[in-house]
Motif scaffolding. Structure first.
Motif, PDB file in Angstrom:
ATOM      1  N   VAL A 180       0.799  -0.945  -0.045  1.00 38.56           N
ATOM      2  CA  VAL A 180      -0.100  -0.176  -0.058  1.00 38.56           C
ATOM      3  C   VAL A 180       0.990   1.155   0.115  1.00 38.56           C
ATOM      4  CG1 VAL A 180      -1.725   1.147   1.192  1.00 38.56           C
ATOM      5  CG2 VAL A 180      -1.831  -1.170   1.474  1.00 38.56           C
ATOM      6  N   VAL A 181       0.414   2.260  -0.723  1.00 34.91           N
ATOM      7  CA  VAL A 181       1.146   3.436  -0.856  1.00 34.91           C
ATOM      8  C   VAL A 181      -0.113   4.579  -0.271  1.00 34.91           C
ATOM      9  CG1 VAL A 181       1.844   5.601  -2.475  1.00 34.91           C
ATOM     10  CG2 VAL A 181       3.076   3.328  -2.706  1.00 34.91           C
ATOM     11  N   VAL A 182       0.318   5.210   0.607  1.00 36.31           N
ATOM     12  CA  VAL A 182      -0.599   6.159   1.386  1.00 36.31           C
ATOM     13  C   VAL A 182      -0.289   7.571   0.807  1.00 36.31           C
ATOM     14  CG1 VAL A 182      -1.642   7.064   3.369  1.00 36.31           C
ATOM     15  CG2 VAL A 182      -0.703   4.652   3.445  1.00 36.31           C
ATOM     16  N   ASN A 183      -1.362   8.085  -0.070  1.00 37.52           N
ATOM     17  CA  ASN A 183      -0.977   9.189  -0.499  1.00 37.52           C
ATOM     18  C   ASN A 183      -1.825  10.184  -0.141  1.00 37.52           C
ATOM     19  OD1 ASN A 183      -0.115  11.329  -2.481  1.00 37.52           O
ATOM     20  ND2 ASN A 183      -1.628  10.584  -4.149  1.00 37.52           N
ATOM     21  N   ASP A 184      -1.578  10.709   1.219  1.00 37.85           N
ATOM     22  CA  ASP A 184      -2.224  11.713   1.916  1.00 37.85           C
ATOM     23  C   ASP A 184      -1.485  13.000   2.283  1.00 37.85           C
ATOM     24  OD1 ASP A 184      -1.171  10.330   4.003  1.00 37.85           O
ATOM     25  OD2 ASP A 184      -2.829  10.011   4.986  1.00 37.85           O
ATOM     26  N   ALA A 185      -0.136  13.058   1.741  1.00 39.64           N
ATOM     27  CA  ALA A 185       0.790  13.961   2.765  1.00 39.64           C
ATOM     28  C   ALA A 185       1.597  14.399   1.406  1.00 39.64           C
ATOM     29  CB  ALA A 185       1.610  13.186   3.891  1.00 39.64           C
ATOM     30  N   HIS A 186       2.792  15.007   1.897  1.00 39.31           N
ATOM     31  CA  HIS A 186       3.618  15.708   0.959  1.00 39.31           C
ATOM     32  C   HIS A 186       4.334  14.887  -0.237  1.00 39.31           C
ATOM     33  CE1 HIS A 186       7.200  18.038  -0.157  1.00 39.31           C
ATOM     34  NE2 HIS A 186       6.540  19.104   0.393  1.00 39.31           N
ATOM     35  N   PRO A 187       4.568  15.342  -1.314  1.00 37.11           N
ATOM     36  CA  PRO A 187       4.970  14.572  -2.443  1.00 37.11           C
ATOM     37  C   PRO A 187       6.252  13.709  -2.018  1.00 37.11           C
ATOM     38  CG  PRO A 187       4.241  16.817  -3.204  1.00 37.11           C
ATOM     39  CD  PRO A 187       4.026  16.876  -1.558  1.00 37.11           C
ATOM     40  N   ASP A 188       7.208  14.518  -1.061  1.00 33.99           N
ATOM     41  CA  ASP A 188       8.448  13.771  -0.576  1.00 33.99           C
ATOM     42  C   ASP A 188       8.082  12.684   0.098  1.00 33.99           C
ATOM     43  OD1 ASP A 188       9.747  16.089  -1.748  1.00 33.99           O
ATOM     44  OD2 ASP A 188      10.300  17.050   0.035  1.00 33.99           O
ATOM     45  N   VAL A 189       7.003  12.585   0.631  1.00 31.61           N
ATOM     46  CA  VAL A 189       6.752  11.353   1.639  1.00 31.61           C
ATOM     47  C   VAL A 189       6.224  10.240   0.530  1.00 31.61           C
ATOM     48  CG1 VAL A 189       4.906  10.474   3.226  1.00 31.61           C
ATOM     49  CG2 VAL A 189       5.784  12.601   3.576  1.00 31.61           C
ATOM     50  N   LEU A 190       5.700  10.668  -0.407  1.00 29.68           N
ATOM     51  CA  LEU A 190       5.169   9.817  -1.570  1.00 29.68           C
ATOM     52  C   LEU A 190       6.358   9.222  -2.171  1.00 29.68           C
ATOM     53  CD1 LEU A 190       2.622   8.547  -3.171  1.00 29.68           C
ATOM     54  CD2 LEU A 190       2.621  10.538  -4.673  1.00 29.68           C
ATOM     55  N   GLN A 191       7.356   9.994  -2.750  1.00 26.03           N
ATOM     56  CA  GLN A 191       8.472   9.534  -3.371  1.00 26.03           C
ATOM     57  C   GLN A 191       9.380   8.525  -2.442  1.00 26.03           C
ATOM     58  OE1 GLN A 191       9.289  10.205  -6.411  1.00 26.03           O
ATOM     59  NE2 GLN A 191      11.339   9.328  -6.301  1.00 26.03           N
ATOM     60  N   ALA A 192       9.326   8.733  -1.083  1.00 24.82           N
ATOM     61  CA  ALA A 192      10.002   7.905  -0.299  1.00 24.82           C
ATOM     62  C   ALA A 192       9.530   6.408  -0.449  1.00 24.82           C
ATOM     63  CB  ALA A 192      10.096   8.379   1.252  1.00 24.82           C
ATOM     64  N   GLN A 193       8.134   6.356  -0.312  1.00 31.20           N
ATOM     65  CA  GLN A 193       7.084   5.029  -0.503  1.00 31.20           C
ATOM     66  C   GLN A 193       7.662   4.322  -1.788  1.00 31.20           C
ATOM     67  OE1 GLN A 193       3.107   5.105   1.400  1.00 31.20           O
ATOM     68  NE2 GLN A 193       3.524   7.227   1.143  1.00 31.20           N
ATOM     69  N   VAL A 194       7.475   5.219  -2.796  1.00 30.74           N
ATOM     70  CA  VAL A 194       7.678   4.675  -4.181  1.00 30.74           C
ATOM     71  C   VAL A 194       9.251   4.062  -4.261  1.00 30.74           C
ATOM     72  CG1 VAL A 194       8.189   5.066  -6.725  1.00 30.74           C
ATOM     73  CG2 VAL A 194       5.945   5.993  -5.382  1.00 30.74           C
ATOM     74  N   GLU A 195      10.272   4.697  -3.578  1.00 31.93           N
ATOM     75  CA  GLU A 195      11.643   4.124  -3.884  1.00 31.93           C
ATOM     76  C   GLU A 195      11.784   3.037  -3.023  1.00 31.93           C
ATOM     77  OE1 GLU A 195      14.208   7.505  -3.056  1.00 31.93           O
ATOM     78  OE2 GLU A 195      13.568   8.586  -4.879  1.00 31.93           O
ATOM     79  N   ARG A 196      11.025   2.949  -1.821  1.00 28.15           N
ATOM     80  CA  ARG A 196      11.129   1.789  -0.866  1.00 28.15           C
ATOM     81  C   ARG A 196      10.557   0.614  -1.762  1.00 28.15           C
ATOM     82  NH1 ARG A 196       7.465  -0.328   2.125  1.00 28.15           N
ATOM     83  NH2 ARG A 196       6.287   1.736   1.934  1.00 28.15           N
ATOM     84  N   LEU A 197       9.619   0.873  -2.492  1.00 28.35           N
ATOM     85  CA  LEU A 197       8.803  -0.371  -3.129  1.00 28.35           C
ATOM     86  C   LEU A 197       9.792  -0.834  -4.078  1.00 28.35           C
ATOM     87  CD1 LEU A 197       5.198   0.832  -2.773  1.00 28.35           C
ATOM     88  CD2 LEU A 197       6.050  -1.415  -1.651  1.00 28.35           C
ATOM     89  N   HIS A 198      10.086   0.434  -4.863  1.00 25.75           N
ATOM     90  CA  HIS A 198      11.067  -0.100  -6.089  1.00 25.75           C
ATOM     91  C   HIS A 198      12.265  -1.051  -5.855  1.00 25.75           C
ATOM     92  CE1 HIS A 198      12.959   0.696  -9.770  1.00 25.75           C
ATOM     93  NE2 HIS A 198      14.112   1.068  -9.170  1.00 25.75           N
ATOM     94  N   ALA A 199      12.699  -0.641  -4.702  1.00 28.48           N
ATOM     95  CA  ALA A 199      13.875  -1.502  -4.053  1.00 28.48           C
ATOM     96  C   ALA A 199      13.388  -2.959  -4.049  1.00 28.48           C
ATOM     97  CB  ALA A 199      14.659  -0.713  -3.032  1.00 28.48           C
ATOM     98  N   ALA A 200      12.393  -2.935  -3.435  1.00 31.56           N
ATOM     99  CA  ALA A 200      11.797  -4.294  -3.103  1.00 31.56           C
ATOM    100  C   ALA A 200      11.326  -5.182  -4.128  1.00 31.56           C
ATOM    101  CB  ALA A 200      10.561  -3.820  -1.866  1.00 31.56           C
ATOM    102  N   TYR A 201      10.716  -4.627  -5.376  1.00 30.40           N
ATOM    103  CA  TYR A 201      10.422  -4.823  -6.130  1.00 30.40           C
ATOM    104  C   TYR A 201      11.408  -5.810  -7.068  1.00 30.40           C
ATOM    105  CZ  TYR A 201       5.717  -3.506  -5.247  1.00 30.40           C
ATOM    106  OH  TYR A 201       4.553  -3.194  -4.789  1.00 30.40           O
ATOM    107  N   LEU A 202      12.706  -4.833  -7.099  1.00 26.43           N
ATOM    108  CA  LEU A 202      13.978  -5.357  -7.807  1.00 26.43           C
ATOM    109  C   LEU A 202      14.300  -6.303  -7.170  1.00 26.43           C
ATOM    110  CD1 LEU A 202      15.805  -1.867  -8.265  1.00 26.43           C
ATOM    111  CD2 LEU A 202      14.883  -3.247 -10.077  1.00 26.43           C
ATOM    112  N   LYS A 203      14.259  -6.604  -5.988  1.00 24.42           N
ATOM    113  CA  LYS A 203      14.874  -7.739  -5.296  1.00 24.42           C
ATOM    114  C   LYS A 203      13.785  -8.941  -5.700  1.00 24.42           C
ATOM    115  CE  LYS A 203      17.335  -5.926  -1.141  1.00 24.42           C
ATOM    116  NZ  LYS A 203      17.146  -5.483   0.399  1.00 24.42           N
ATOM    117  N   MET A 204      12.602  -8.979  -5.705  1.00 22.64           N
ATOM    118  CA  MET A 204      11.832  -9.841  -5.969  1.00 22.64           C
ATOM    119  C   MET A 204      11.984 -10.394  -7.443  1.00 22.64           C
ATOM    120  SD  MET A 204       8.305  -8.450  -3.856  1.00 22.64           S
ATOM    121  CE  MET A 204       8.498  -7.756  -2.643  1.00 22.64           C
ATOM    122  N   ALA A 205      12.149  -9.329  -8.146  1.00 21.32           N
ATOM    123  CA  ALA A 205      12.125  -9.616  -9.602  1.00 21.32           C
ATOM    124  C   ALA A 205      13.415 -10.479  -9.932  1.00 21.32           C
ATOM    125  CB  ALA A 205      12.046  -8.425 -10.525  1.00 21.32           C
ATOM    126  N   ALA A 206      14.481 -10.262  -9.120  1.00 17.61           N
ATOM    127  CA  ALA A 206      15.600 -10.825  -9.468  1.00 17.61           C
ATOM    128  C   ALA A 206      15.769 -12.336  -9.059  1.00 17.61           C
ATOM    129  CB  ALA A 206      16.752 -10.003  -8.753  1.00 17.61           C
TER     130      ALA A 206
END
Length: 202
Positions: free
Chosen positions: A176-202
């Protein structure tokens, strides 16, 4: 070729487009169901021929393209007719999304499917490896809809009520990405998930 696919969904005005843009900025291919929905009914397509056969040639424009406004008015006046249209278009949309994701050059791909819950979720989209829900409180969705489209509160609420509930969407979620705050908070969530998905995809 991406063998790992994340299905991204969320309610209206939750910020799905903003989240997909941020994944794209990280180099990830996004296959968009809304774009696919237009592509599968292009002039000369099998789905358009089926629509013409089922709903009549009056649904076509002079140039052979689809008269979207006329078809929309027709199917939204009758649930059975809308279901008939969905039976033609939904399988074609799913197949196009799957093909686009399979052909993606990025380490994983995202299938952006706004109505994933309403379309049957994992039972229908069995090829999704993860489901990511972009979530926002309903009051915030309402405010965004009114601001974005100039709708009054009654119409905005009707649009929200026409979709699956927030609880139904969250029940599908692996992430879940919670999009209810500042754009910087959103970016941090996306980057965290991106790192996790790269590991899963590998």
């Amino acid at each position: 070729m991406s063998r790992f696919v994340v299905g991204l969904t969320g309610g209206i005005a939750s910020g799905k487009s903003e989240v997909t843009r941020r994944f794209e900025a990280l180099g990830i291919t996004v296959a968009d169901a809304d774009v696919a929905a237009r592509a599968v009914v292009a002039a000369g397509s099998p789905a358009l021929a089926m629509i013409s056969e089922r709903f009549g040639a009056a649904m076509l424009l002079d140039d052979g393209g689809l008269d979207r406004a006329r078809l929309r008015a027709h199917v939204f006046a009758d649930v059975a007719e809308r279901k008939a249209l969905e039976a033609i278009t939904h399988p074609a949309i799913r197949e196009l999304l799957r093909t686009q994701c399979a052909q993606a050059e990025s380490p994983y791909a995202i299938a952006a499917i706004p109505l994933l819950t309403e379309a049957g979720g994992r039972e229908v989209y069995g090829w999704l490896d993860r489901v990511l829900v972009v979530d926002a409180p309903e009051a915030l969705q309402l405010a965004r809809l009114m601001q974005r489209d100039g709708n009054d509160a009654v119409l905005a609420q009707q649009m929200i009520d026409a979709q699956a509930s927030r609880a139904q969407r969250l029940a599908l979620a692996d992430d879940v990405v919670v999009n209810d705050a500042h754009p910087d908070v959103l970016q941090a969530q996306v980057e965290r998930l991106h790192a996790a998905y790269l590991k899963m995809a590998a």
